[in-house]
Each structure stands twice: as structure tokens, then as C-alpha cells.
Enzyme design. Sequence first.
Site, PDB file in Angstrom:
ATOM      1  CG  ASP A  68      -1.913   1.139   1.218  1.00  0.00           C
ATOM      2  OD1 ASP A  68      -1.711   2.123   0.475  1.00  0.00           O
ATOM      3  OD2 ASP A  68      -2.909   1.051   1.965  1.00  0.00           O
ATOM      4  CG  ASN A  95      -1.432   2.498 -13.610  1.00  0.00           C
ATOM      5  OD1 ASN A  95      -2.143   3.084 -14.426  1.00  0.00           O
ATOM      6  ND2 ASN A  95      -1.850   1.428 -12.938  1.00  0.00           N
ATOM      7  CE1 TYR A 159      -9.061   9.790 -10.681  1.00  0.00           C
ATOM      8  CE2 TYR A 159     -10.206  10.960 -12.439  1.00  0.00           C
ATOM      9  CZ  TYR A 159      -9.340   9.959 -12.033  1.00  0.00           C
ATOM     10  OH  TYR A 159      -8.741   9.140 -12.960  1.00  0.00           O
ATOM     11  CB  ALA A 161      -8.163  19.060  -8.175  1.00  0.00           C
ATOM     12  CB  ALA A 162      -5.922  14.198  -7.641  1.00  0.00           C
ATOM     13  CE  LYS A 163      -5.433  10.037 -12.046  1.00  0.00           C
ATOM     14  NZ  LYS A 163      -4.230   9.160 -11.939  1.00  0.00           N
TER      15      LYS A 163
END
Length: 258
Positions: A68, A95, A159, A161-163
Site C-alpha cells: 500500500d 499508475n 479527482y 484536481a489530483a490528476k
Amino acid sequence: MTDELKAHPSETLSGKVVIVTGAGSGIGRATARAFSRAGAHVLGAGRRAHALEETAAGHPGISTLSADLRAPGAPQDVIDATIDRWGRLDALVNNAGVFVSMPLAETTADGINELLSINVTAPSLLAHAALPHLLRSRGSIVNISSTYGHRPLPGAAHYAAAKGAVEQLTRSWALELASAGVRVNAVAPGPTESEALAAAGLSDATVKEVKRDEAARIPLGRRGVPDEVASWVVRLADPATTWLTGQVLAVDGGLHLT
């Protein structure tokens, strides 16, 4: 999988060492297998040991490590396991990620922190731990973004924003490391067949509806398959791709044009 999507042994990848995170399914599984077919040694990392075993089945070039990446010390453990086994590292494929639907009305600090921890913090710490070895090999990093790293996504803004952060990390690291000969690029897949929607807790009916709606918006008229994305990840990481860095390649059936 069509013949043109099958990777073949490559003089420039043969014997190279690659880490692929999130290798237990979808794009990660396809990428680990594509590198293996190209002659590389692959460490496939992920949380689900059984899924990783399925990835490696029939592909002797793939070794697996259940981890993890959010756990303290886990990124360094992945790098150490790779170096202990092969003594070098030539490419890191970030990834691993998670999709979370989180409308503004339901947004919480814990939800934001959990999403960022796997999509932004973990790949950053993994790249940090990998850097000394990538400097030695003049290797490369390939980050996996998303169409929604540069497109709005109502209901899942964090999500997106994270990418978006992943894409800026890619550009910034590319400039930071260029003088050392380390290349950093990203692939931004469009809607691709994977377990992500089901893993996000959506019902089977909702998943089918989402997939149908996504396919209707894609100019090429369908969702992608993991092998179509994996082939571009391999090309970006290939040492033969000598003069390409800081790029975010949209592999999305033309969705970014709409």
C-alpha cells in the site's frame, strides 16, 4: 488484442528494469505485461497480492510486490526491493490511483486527503525514492493522468484536481531533471475499460450507464482498452525515445478535442 498492439522484444528495453504501480488490473496490468514482452524486468506493485499474481501469470519477466503506497516507508520499500533484485532502475510508471466521486456538498477533509494521498503524494514519494537510481541510469518517469486532468469533471472535482496536479508534476519534474538526462512524461487516458468505476462503489446499472454515456461523447465512438494505453506508456519510457520530455499525451479517442 490486435497484432499492432502487441509489444515485441526491444533492443533498447531488453534487460532494463521497470516499476509499474497499480499493476493488479486495467492499465497497470497491461503496462506490466507490455514491458515484459518488450524484454524488460518488471516489478509490478499493488495492494492485492492475488491480482498481482494474475498479472504475472505466464509472464516470467514480471515479479510482484504487494504494498500500500500510502503506508509510511512503502515507496522506499518498493525501490529497495527493485534494487535488491536487479541492481538498477530504468523507468518508473506511476499508475496507481483511485477514482472518487465527491460532489462539493459531500466533500470532507478526510475524503480529500485520502484521494490526494494515493493520486499525488504516493507517486511523488515513489519518484523521490527512485531518483538516485534514475539519475544513475539516465532513466525516465511516466505518470498516468486522465482526460480529467485537463477537463472539468462535475461531481468529482477533487479527482480532476489530483490528476491536474499529476500533469503539473510531470512538467515541473521534466524541467527540473532535464539537465541530468532524466525524462518525465505522462499519458492521459480517456475512459478505459477497468475496474475503477466498480471500485468507486457504483452499482452495475450505474456503471453501464456511465460507460454508455462516455462512449457517446468520444469522437472515435468507443471506450479504450488497457493495451491501447499501455503501448504508449512503453514508448514514452523506451530509452529510444531520446528527445521527448515534459509531455502529457492524450490517449482518449479524441475526447480532448471536444
